[in-house]
Enzyme design. Structure first.
Site, PDB file in Angstrom:
ATOM      1  N   GLN A 156       0.709  -1.183  -0.021  1.00 46.65           N
ATOM      2  CA  GLN A 156      -0.031   0.201  -0.094  1.00 46.65           C
ATOM      3  C   GLN A 156       0.756   1.455   0.143  1.00 46.65           C
ATOM      4  O   GLN A 156       0.757   2.072  -0.565  1.00 46.65           O
ATOM      5  CB  GLN A 156      -0.894  -0.101   1.170  1.00 46.65           C
ATOM      6  CG  GLN A 156      -1.839   1.166   1.446  1.00 46.65           C
ATOM      7  CD  GLN A 156      -2.703   1.584   0.396  1.00 46.65           C
ATOM      8  OE1 GLN A 156      -3.060   0.802  -0.541  1.00 46.65           O
ATOM      9  NE2 GLN A 156      -2.881   3.030   0.006  1.00 46.65           N
ATOM     10  N   GLU A 157       2.066   1.112   0.654  1.00 45.92           N
ATOM     11  CA  GLU A 157       2.872   2.356   1.024  1.00 45.92           C
ATOM     12  C   GLU A 157       3.569   2.590  -0.490  1.00 45.92           C
ATOM     13  O   GLU A 157       3.581   4.057  -0.707  1.00 45.92           O
ATOM     14  CB  GLU A 157       3.723   2.116   2.081  1.00 45.92           C
ATOM     15  CG  GLU A 157       3.127   1.990   3.392  1.00 45.92           C
ATOM     16  CD  GLU A 157       2.884   3.603   3.792  1.00 45.92           C
ATOM     17  OE1 GLU A 157       3.226   4.766   3.069  1.00 45.92           O
ATOM     18  OE2 GLU A 157       2.240   3.886   4.957  1.00 45.92           O
ATOM     19  N   SER A 158       4.116   1.824  -0.950  1.00 45.10           N
ATOM     20  CA  SER A 158       4.963   2.072  -2.032  1.00 45.10           C
ATOM     21  C   SER A 158       4.846   1.213  -3.383  1.00 45.10           C
ATOM     22  O   SER A 158       5.537   1.463  -4.296  1.00 45.10           O
ATOM     23  CB  SER A 158       6.371   1.959  -1.638  1.00 45.10           C
ATOM     24  OG  SER A 158       6.857   0.724  -1.409  1.00 45.10           O
TER      25      SER A 158
END
Length: 298
Positions: A156-158
């Site tokens: 989700q982050e990167s």
């Protein structure tokens, strides 16, 4: 409807929702106490098909450039090369083959990019590749968070891009802010942290990122709804939101009460990705929420 004892009417809506992709399909199935049917459209690849993919793409100029850039550690540049090729792809039917090829090469981040550009939303094997498994497993020793959750946060982050940098300055796979990394490193004896540039190194980023995630996970009694919100928006905001809801909301209602659109979507995405990673990793009888998360009043 459930609160008003109109169970039949509620169940009809929940049953219809179980056919949907994502958070509400999964939590509806769990509410009905039935399995969610994950529609993974990723075909299983045979060795012969892998050989065909290699023969088709190995000698493409952009693949040769990517191989060379990877050799010199120019990860950001090779990502740009791949994205440029995808955005100028004239044959739209190629996206699945390209994502499969990237995955077989161990280029999980590039596989994700191909599924995004190609809108291959149900090709979960290519959309949620397992990268840096050994690094994650090593970092997760003596921690409470499972591999699937660490991968879900990173995805989700990167989108598993080790060179990702947000406008706010968060860096790397788990999108750590330099100040957070510096504070976390003081408690981690396996990392000598001297520069924020180290956050683009997967090993360092995973060590520090999983340590910080484990901290907020434990602070929130192993509740992924709360720890995911805390990882995204900060622990103090989560405490404030819990005070506002005062134990009157169920899990889904609490998530929808989060006042930040980004954090609301972030929490739901992480839970979905965790569910799918658990499935890919071979866990049986998976639900979107564990019993404590599902039954807690927030």
């Amino acid at each position: 409807l459930l609160n008003n004892k109109q169970k039949n009417e509620a169940n009809k809506i929940l049953q219809a929702l179980t056919n949907k992709r994502g958070f509400y399909g999964m939590i509806s199935a769990q509410t009905l106490n039935q399995p969610y049917l994950l529609k993974n459209q990723s075909p299983k690849i045979t060795q012969a098909e892998i050989s065909t993919l290699k023969a088709k793409y190995d000698n493409q100029p952009y693949v040769k450039r990517i191989n060379e850039l990877r050799y010199f550690g120019m990860v950001s540049e090779l990502s740009n090369e791949w994205r440029y090729m995808l955005n100028h792809q004239t044959n739209k039917s190629e996206y699945l083959a390209l994502s499969q090829y990237a995955l077989q090469k161990g280029w999980g981040d590039l596989s994700i990019q191909a599924t995004i550009v190609g809108k291959l939303w149900n090709n979960w094997t290519e959309r949620l590749p397992i990268m840096y498994k050994d690094l994650y497993n090593k970092a997760l020793k003596n921690k409470s968070i499972p591999l699937s959750y660490a991968l879900a946060i990173s995805r989700q982050e990167s989108a598993l891009n080790s060179t990702a940098k947000s406008p706010a300055g968060a860096r790397g796979l788990m999108q750590l802010m330099p100040a957070t990394a510096k504070e976390t490193a003081k408690k981690v004896d396996t990392v000598t942290y001297v520069s924020s540039a180290q956050l683009f190194d997967p090993k360092t980023n995973i060590e520090l990122g999983t340590s910080y995630l484990n901290t907020v996970y434990l602070q929130n009694s192993n509740n992924r709804i709360l720890s995911s919100a805390a990882y995204n928006a900060g622990p103090n905001r989560v405490k404030k939101w819990l005070n506002n809801s005062n134990g009157k909301l169920d899990a889904a209602a609490f998530i929808e009460s989060i006042p930040f659109t980004e954090t609301r979507n972030y929490v739901k995405n992480v839970l979905v990705y965790d569910y799918i990673y658990q499935t890919i990793l071979g866990k049986k009888d998976v639900n979107i929420l564990n019993p404590n998360e599902f039954n807690q009043q927030y």
